[in-house]
Design a protein around this motif. Structure first.
Motif: not given
Length: 235
Positions: A168-186
């Motif tokens: 059997g298995y369980a899960q956890a939901i990981l939410t990722m903000v897309q890197a493109g939302n940030y300035d590259d230098a940041e």
């Protein structure tokens, strides 16, 4: 495919060439807000368990390496959290040796973010349990180096004790903000190779490969890109 050639001399004037051909085999890569303490049981099925979208849950990566490196500061989510109302004993808790990891689609998330389901399958020979939030971070660099800040813990999600039978298995939901939302230098973006996941209560971790999917990590520790929900039964 590897071919091994070994010569055998039969006479002084003739040679017999014996070719051993070794075949190649391939191995598959593979929400209420209140506190919940009820026990839920995950039982194995003869076919892969369906996801919410009706597709089969992915086979976990067969060769995911395990590391015993202690997690980062638990306050940042790196070491995970058992949550309140922990049931059962330490001996009932799933260990990294009994778990194998994989990923599946976890939904679209909010605008500018994407969800990934971290799948933890019981490959042991006993029923074990998980409760709380895993510690999660991006890794890369070819050597499992952590990239950026560890995931924060989404404490708005329920955290029941999930019993996982063998298979059997369980899960956890990981939410990722897309890197493109940030300035590259940041952001200081870098392509990740997967995730390091600490099961709740564990100081040892699983490495889960990205499975061919491209996830760009913000390597700056000042950018909080990841958030993870509590362990829950698989769909």
């Amino acid at each position: 495919m590897r071919v091994r050639l070994s010569p055998l001399v039969a006479t002084a004037s003739a040679a017999l060439l014996v070719v051993g051909l070794a075949g190649c085999t391939s191995e598959g890569a593979a929400p209420p807000t209140e506190t919940v303490t009820a026990t839920e049981t995950v039982t194995p099925t003869p076919t892969p368990a369906p996801t919410a979208s009706g597709t089969a849950a992915p086979a976990p990566a067969p060769s995911a390496p395990v590391t015993s490196t202690p997690g980062p500061d638990g306050a940042s989510g790196g070491g995970g959290d058992l949550g309140d109302g922990t049931a059962g004993s330490v001996g009932d808790r799933c260990t990294v040796d009994e778990l194998q990891g994989g990923i599946d689609d976890g939904g679209g998330g909010a605008a500018g973010s994407v969800g990934v389901a971290l799948i933890l399958t019981n490959v042991g020979d006993r029923t074990c349990e998980l409760q709380g939030w895993p510690g999660v971070s991006f890794v890369g660099g070819g050597d499992g180096t952590q990239l950026g800040a560890s995931a924060t813990l989404d404490r708005s999600t329920a955290h029941p004790t999930v019993e996982i039978a063998p298979g059997g298995y369980a899960q956890a939901i990981l939410t990722m903000v897309q890197a493109g939302n940030y300035d590259d230098a940041e952001c200081e973006p870098q392509q990740s190779e997967g995730f390091r996941v600490y099961p709740p209560g564990s100081t040892a971790s699983l490495y889960i490969e990205a499975g061919g999917r491209l996830f760009t990590a913000c390597t700056s520790p000042d950018v909080q890109q990841l958030s993870v929900g509590a362990i829950e039964p698989g769909p």
